[in-house]
Write a protein that holds these residues in place. Structure first.
Motif, PDB file in Angstrom:
ATOM      1  N   ALA A 126       0.826  -1.206   0.000  1.00  0.00           N
ATOM      2  CA  ALA A 126       0.000   0.000   0.000  1.00  0.00           C
ATOM      3  C   ALA A 126       0.860   1.255   0.000  1.00  0.00           C
ATOM      4  O   ALA A 126       0.527   2.256  -0.641  1.00  0.00           O
ATOM      5  CB  ALA A 126      -0.943  -0.006   1.203  1.00  0.00           C
ATOM      6  N   ALA A 258      -3.201   6.111   3.295  1.00  0.00           N
ATOM      7  CA  ALA A 258      -3.249   4.717   2.837  1.00  0.00           C
ATOM      8  C   ALA A 258      -1.871   4.080   2.906  1.00  0.00           C
ATOM      9  O   ALA A 258      -1.728   2.910   3.283  1.00  0.00           O
ATOM     10  CB  ALA A 258      -3.792   4.661   1.409  1.00  0.00           C
ATOM     11  N   ALA A 262      -2.841   1.269   5.437  1.00  0.00           N
ATOM     12  CA  ALA A 262      -3.557   0.220   4.707  1.00  0.00           C
ATOM     13  C   ALA A 262      -2.814  -1.103   4.671  1.00  0.00           C
ATOM     14  O   ALA A 262      -3.424  -2.144   4.429  1.00  0.00           O
ATOM     15  CB  ALA A 262      -3.861   0.685   3.279  1.00  0.00           C
ATOM     16  N   PRO A 266      -5.618  -3.523   6.642  1.00  0.00           N
ATOM     17  CA  PRO A 266      -6.265  -3.328   5.338  1.00  0.00           C
ATOM     18  C   PRO A 266      -7.779  -3.410   5.387  1.00  0.00           C
ATOM     19  O   PRO A 266      -8.472  -2.639   4.726  1.00  0.00           O
ATOM     20  CB  PRO A 266      -5.676  -4.441   4.467  1.00  0.00           C
ATOM     21  CG  PRO A 266      -5.192  -5.472   5.439  1.00  0.00           C
ATOM     22  CD  PRO A 266      -4.752  -4.720   6.652  1.00  0.00           C
ATOM     23  N   THR A 270     -10.054  -0.073   4.660  1.00  0.00           N
ATOM     24  CA  THR A 270     -10.848  -0.044   3.430  1.00  0.00           C
ATOM     25  C   THR A 270     -12.340   0.050   3.725  1.00  0.00           C
ATOM     26  O   THR A 270     -13.044   0.885   3.135  1.00  0.00           O
ATOM     27  CB  THR A 270     -10.551  -1.285   2.581  1.00  0.00           C
ATOM     28  OG1 THR A 270      -9.142  -1.420   2.399  1.00  0.00           O
ATOM     29  CG2 THR A 270     -11.219  -1.184   1.224  1.00  0.00           C
ATOM     30  N   THR A 308      -9.148   5.514  -0.003  1.00  0.00           N
ATOM     31  CA  THR A 308      -9.814   4.216  -0.185  1.00  0.00           C
ATOM     32  C   THR A 308      -9.439   3.598  -1.529  1.00  0.00           C
ATOM     33  O   THR A 308      -9.195   2.389  -1.623  1.00  0.00           O
ATOM     34  CB  THR A 308     -11.334   4.391  -0.095  1.00  0.00           C
ATOM     35  OG1 THR A 308     -11.662   5.056   1.128  1.00  0.00           O
ATOM     36  CG2 THR A 308     -12.042   3.045  -0.148  1.00  0.00           C
ATOM     37  N   ALA A 311      -6.018   1.993  -1.334  1.00  0.00           N
ATOM     38  CA  ALA A 311      -6.076   0.732  -0.595  1.00  0.00           C
ATOM     39  C   ALA A 311      -6.636  -0.379  -1.469  1.00  0.00           C
ATOM     40  O   ALA A 311      -6.157  -1.524  -1.430  1.00  0.00           O
ATOM     41  CB  ALA A 311      -6.929   0.909   0.659  1.00  0.00           C
ATOM     42  N   SER A 314      -4.050  -1.865  -3.805  1.00  0.00           N
ATOM     43  CA  SER A 314      -3.155  -2.805  -3.126  1.00  0.00           C
ATOM     44  C   SER A 314      -3.846  -4.142  -2.871  1.00  0.00           C
ATOM     45  O   SER A 314      -3.201  -5.193  -2.846  1.00  0.00           O
ATOM     46  CB  SER A 314      -2.651  -2.209  -1.811  1.00  0.00           C
ATOM     47  OG  SER A 314      -3.687  -2.110  -0.854  1.00  0.00           O
TER      48      SER A 314
END
Length: 396
Positions: A126, A258, A262, A266, A270, A308, A311, A314
């Motif tokens: 991320a 993020a 993230a 995660p 998210t 968002t 994320a 990733s």
């Protein structure tokens, strides 16, 4: 973070500036090339379509190349078409350069995302993604206003020259900093069919769908900030560049967040972002008549949307480890499907007589729809992590 990842971010800054700068140059282009403003607007649409189609095609075209060669090739093509665009006397050739430039941009993005994640390692997916995507947000903050400023003083061609000039140092830095070959830690090249099967699995596919819906919501609202601010909020048009820069600043804060959180949490990051986006778009619509609420909402929604979205990119790499060369291209395509879908849906709502607040309600609806597939992905990820059954699933 390896220096090469930041070099990729610099190149993405130039490309992001090119993608969005035409919003401030359409009238100048239309007058100079003797076409209508809607025809000039097709230059933006052509770029978006080129990105959607080009992401998987260019990834397949270059998948056997060393990554440094692919990155330098795509960036050189991108630079060259902007030189041609700055010199062209006619609309048709300029339209062609936008399509070719989008194909090169899509190819670069596809390779750049994979390269950044590979160089950073599994524990910093991320963060590496945030550096690359951060180039787009910096383009919104600085590149797009600078392009509009150049266009206002020296004509739209000056903005094209500027993009080409910024691309040159990026080419040189990438040629020196990105490793020539594939990292030793990576497996041999995966067959195309195997990569496509990995991406067609339920969780990666649902993540791509979520990405497209979230980006659709983002660009639905972003595309109509000007009429919302001037006709609903009542701001002077001189405020609009500042609002766009503020949205870019919020986006930069989002990708930075993020990058920091993230990777470690995660699922929470998210899902929290998606829920906040639904609430934020829904609250922005009725509050948009107030100047302070509009200014604050533009900043906060830019932060939530790009945080968002980063994320989610990733997540594609986490959930499709069997698609090392195509994961980035499909993430890029999903991003641009949303970029094309959102403004169209917002325009339909306005044409239906629902007013300039309508795109915000459409954005809230699109993000609410994104919660469905996202919840399925996150629930399976938690279950897989808890059972230790899937090594590619992240822990919450």
């Amino acid at each position: 973070m390896p220096f090469a990842v930041y070099a990729l971010g610099l190149a993405v800054f130039a490309q992001g500036t090119s993608e969005f700068m035409l919003s401030g140059l359409l009238s100048d282009i239309a007058t100079d090339l003797h076409v209508s403003i809607p025809a000039a607007g097709l230059l933006t649409s052509a770029f978006a379509v080129g990105m959607i189609v080009g992401a998987p095609l260019t990834a397949l075209f270059s998948r056997n190349w060393p990554r440094r060669r692919a990155l330098v090739f795509f960036l050189c093509v991108f630079c060259a078409v902007h030189v041609v665009g700055a010199l062209t006397p006619g609309y048709g050739l300029l339209l062609a350069t936008r399509v070719v430039g989008a194909l090169a941009n899509a190819g670069f993005w596809s390779v750049a995302l994979v390269t950044a994640v590979s160089l950073a390692g599994p524990g910093a997916r991320a963060r590496a993604t945030s550096v690359v995507v951060g180039g787009v947000t910096l383009a919104c903050v600085a590149g797009v206003p600078a392009g509009a400023l150049l266009g206002g003083h020296w004509g739209w061609r000056a903005a094209f020259w500027a993009v080409a000039l910024v691309s040159v140092p990026a080419v040189l830095v990438i040629a020196r900093s990105v490793p020539a070959g594939r990292p030793e830690s990576e497996p041999e090249l995966v067959p195309v069919r195997a990569e496509l099967r990995a991406l067609a699995a339920p969780r990666p596919l649902l993540t791509l769908l979520t990405m497209a819906l979230v980006q659709g919501a983002t660009f639905c609202a972003f595309s109509y900030v000007e009429p919302l601010a001037t006709r609903v909020t009542g701001l002077d048009p001189a405020w609009v560049p500042g609002l766009l820069a503020l949205f870019g600043a919020g986006s930069f804060l989002g990708v930075t967040a993020a990058g920091r959180f993230a990777d470690s949490r995660p699922v929470a990051f998210t899902l929290g972002g998606l829920v906040a986006l639904v609430a934020g778009w829904a609250a922005f619509a009725p509050a948009s008549g107030n100047t302070y609420a509009t200014v604050a909402s533009v900043l906060v929604m830019g932060m939530l949307a790009f945080g968002t979205g980063t994320a989610l990119i990733s997540w594609v790499f986490r959930l499709a480890p069997g698609a090392p060369t195509l994961a980035g291209s499909f993430a890029t395509a999903a991003f641009n499907v949303g970029a094309a879908l959102g403004p169209w849906l917002g325009g339909l709502a306005i044409d239906a007589g629902l007013g300039f607040r309508a795109p915000l309600w459409v954005s809230a609806l699109l993000t609410a729809l994104a919660l469905g597939p996202a919840l399925r992905v996150m629930a399976r990820a938690r279950a897989g992590a808890g059972a230790g059954a899937n090594a590619g699933a992240p822990a919450a």
